[in-house]
Design an enzyme around this catalytic site. Structure first.
Site, PDB file in Angstrom:
ATOM      1  N   HIS A 141      24.508  49.714 -10.325  1.00  0.00           N
ATOM      2  CA  HIS A 141      24.029  49.299  -9.176  1.00  0.00           C
ATOM      3  C   HIS A 141      22.723  49.784  -9.006  1.00  0.00           C
ATOM      4  CE1 HIS A 141      24.349  47.850  -4.883  1.00  0.00           C
ATOM      5  NE2 HIS A 141      23.854  49.009  -4.481  1.00  0.00           N
ATOM      6  N   GLU A 152      38.802  50.936  -6.091  1.00  0.00           N
ATOM      7  CA  GLU A 152      38.917  49.979  -5.240  1.00  0.00           C
ATOM      8  C   GLU A 152      37.852  49.581  -4.029  1.00  0.00           C
ATOM      9  OE1 GLU A 152      41.280  52.036  -6.085  1.00  0.00           O
ATOM     10  OE2 GLU A 152      42.814  50.657  -6.928  1.00  0.00           O
ATOM     11  N   GLY A 171      21.645  38.338 -16.615  1.00  0.00           N
ATOM     12  CA  GLY A 171      22.193  39.015 -17.786  1.00  0.00           C
ATOM     13  C   GLY A 171      21.318  39.840 -18.314  1.00  0.00           C
ATOM     14  N   GLU A 183      17.596  50.765 -15.204  1.00  0.00           N
ATOM     15  CA  GLU A 183      18.979  50.344 -15.576  1.00  0.00           C
ATOM     16  C   GLU A 183      19.023  49.917 -16.955  1.00  0.00           C
ATOM     17  OE1 GLU A 183      20.493  47.193 -12.947  1.00  0.00           O
ATOM     18  OE2 GLU A 183      18.775  47.433 -11.660  1.00  0.00           O
ATOM     19  N   VAL A 219      33.780  48.989  -2.846  1.00  0.00           N
ATOM     20  CA  VAL A 219      32.625  48.250  -3.278  1.00  0.00           C
ATOM     21  C   VAL A 219      31.451  49.394  -3.807  1.00  0.00           C
ATOM     22  CG1 VAL A 219      30.827  46.540  -2.899  1.00  0.00           C
ATOM     23  CG2 VAL A 219      33.085  46.091  -2.006  1.00  0.00           C
ATOM     24  N   ASP A 220      30.862  48.996  -4.716  1.00  0.00           N
ATOM     25  CA  ASP A 220      29.779  49.946  -5.211  1.00  0.00           C
ATOM     26  C   ASP A 220      30.306  51.651  -5.062  1.00  0.00           C
ATOM     27  OD1 ASP A 220      28.412  47.865  -6.060  1.00  0.00           O
ATOM     28  OD2 ASP A 220      27.531  47.673  -4.142  1.00  0.00           O
ATOM     29  N   MET A 233      28.593  39.783  -9.238  1.00  0.00           N
ATOM     30  CA  MET A 233      28.556  39.660  -7.907  1.00  0.00           C
ATOM     31  C   MET A 233      29.623  39.243  -7.211  1.00  0.00           C
ATOM     32  SD  MET A 233      25.608  41.370  -7.897  1.00  0.00           S
ATOM     33  CE  MET A 233      24.720  41.305  -6.590  1.00  0.00           C
ATOM     34  N   ARG A 234      31.012  39.960  -7.540  1.00  0.00           N
ATOM     35  CA  ARG A 234      32.210  39.551  -7.006  1.00  0.00           C
ATOM     36  C   ARG A 234      32.988  40.949  -6.525  1.00  0.00           C
ATOM     37  NH1 ARG A 234      36.695  37.745  -8.261  1.00  0.00           N
ATOM     38  NH2 ARG A 234      37.082  36.242  -6.787  1.00  0.00           N
TER      39      ARG A 234
HETATM   40  C1  GAR Z   1      20.889  44.221 -11.557  1.00  0.00           C
HETATM   41  O1  GAR Z   1      19.876  44.914 -10.755  1.00  0.00           O
HETATM   42  C2  GAR Z   1      22.304  45.049 -11.089  1.00  0.00           C
HETATM   43  O2  GAR Z   1      22.183  46.434 -10.999  1.00  0.00           O
HETATM   44  C3  GAR Z   1      22.801  44.467  -9.840  1.00  0.00           C
HETATM   45  O3  GAR Z   1      22.631  42.973 -10.251  1.00  0.00           O
HETATM   46  C4  GAR Z   1      21.331  42.687 -11.189  1.00  0.00           C
HETATM   47  C5  GAR Z   1      21.809  42.142 -12.149  1.00  0.00           C
HETATM   48  O4  GAR Z   1      20.748  41.564 -13.022  1.00  0.00           O
HETATM   49  N1  GAR Z   1      24.020  44.536  -9.564  1.00  0.00           N
HETATM   50  C6  GAR Z   1      24.427  44.839  -8.046  1.00  0.00           C
HETATM   51  O5  GAR Z   1      23.903  44.745  -7.434  1.00  0.00           O
HETATM   52  C7  GAR Z   1      25.893  45.283  -7.874  1.00  0.00           C
HETATM   53  N2  GAR Z   1      26.201  45.487  -6.660  1.00  0.00           N
HETATM   54  P1  GAR Z   1      21.022  41.312 -14.661  1.00  0.00           P
HETATM   55  O6  GAR Z   1      21.965  40.041 -14.476  1.00  0.00           O
HETATM   56  O7  GAR Z   1      19.726  40.874 -15.185  1.00  0.00           O
HETATM   57  O8  GAR Z   1      21.672  42.437 -15.477  1.00  0.00           O
END
Ligand code: GAR
Length: 203
Positions: free
Chosen positions: A112, A145, A12, A177, A147-148, A93-94
């Site tokens: 992402h 629809e 998070g 990010e 993914v990413d 992650m779903r």
């Molecule tokens: C982040 O790096 C986000 O970009 C990635 O998961 C991590 C979550 O970190 N998301 C993906 O890969 C989506 N395809 P966080 O829980 O510390 O925010």
């Protein structure tokens, strides 16, 4: 107040970056209405509770399309109950169903850790590192629809240095990010930009 719904599966840190940005005025006139996870044990849910935010676990029971649909129906109902206007996937992650996307048209964002369309899916930072790219980064995009995939709101880049490892690269991307997601949310809420074909341009 514009009401955000955060969906997460893990630690998070992006959720917390959004929370900080609201607190210091970088996302004006907004509040986090609810944090929802598909993982009961997600660290991000704990963090939300300790900040006094509504935090729900909605785990998926079983596998397959029917179970997915039931799960997404519950997710949509919870987001609607909390009056959520903009859904922010923050390490969720779903794969979400078309029904979910339709319930919030152009109102679901995802972050992402790669410069899409390169390296969708899992372990994007490792994919980029192993590919040998010289520039990496992150993307905030509307969710469709696939993914990413979906119209890109903004991207931030980081150089990949000779001395970088997957770990140092991932840390640099994560830092970006945490800047990119609040900036993208503020831009989307301010409605200064609109979707034109595949591009997000000043209105
Ligand atoms: C982040 O790096 C986000 O970009 C990635 O998961 C991590 C979550 O970190 N998301 C993906 O890969 C989506 N395809 P966080 O829980 O510390 O925010």
């Amino acid at each position: 107040m514009r009401r955000l719904g955060i969906l997460l599966s893990g630690r998070g840190s992006n959720f917390l970056a959004i929370h900080r940005a609201i607190a210091d005025g970088r996302i004006p006139d907004a509040e986090i209405a609810v944090v929802i996870s598909n993982k009961t044990e997600a660290k991000g849910l704990e963090a939300a509770r300790s900040l006094g935010l509504p935090a729900l676990a909605i785990p998926q029971e079983g596998k397959g399309p029917a179970a997915r649909e039931t799960h997404d129906t519950k997710m949509i109902a919870a987001l609607t109950d909390y009056g959520v206007e903009l859904v922010c996937l923050a390490g969720y992650m779903r794969i979400i169903s078309p029904a979910f996307v339709e319930a919030f048209p152009n109102r679901i964002l995802n972050i992402h850790p790669s410069l899409l369309p390169a390296f969708p899916g899992l372990d994007a930072q490792q994919q980029a590192f192993e590919y040998g790219v010289k520039v990496a980064g992150c993307t905030v995009h509307f969710v469709d629809e696939a993914v990413d995939h979906g119209v890109i709101v903004l991207q931030k880049t980081v150089p990949v240095l000779d001395e970088d490892t997957v770990e140092t690269l991932s840390a640099k991307i994560l830092e970006q990010e945490h800047i990119a997601y609040p900036e993208a949310i503020a831009r989307v809420l301010s409605e200064t930009h609109g979707v034109v074909g595949r591009r997000y341009l000043p209105a």
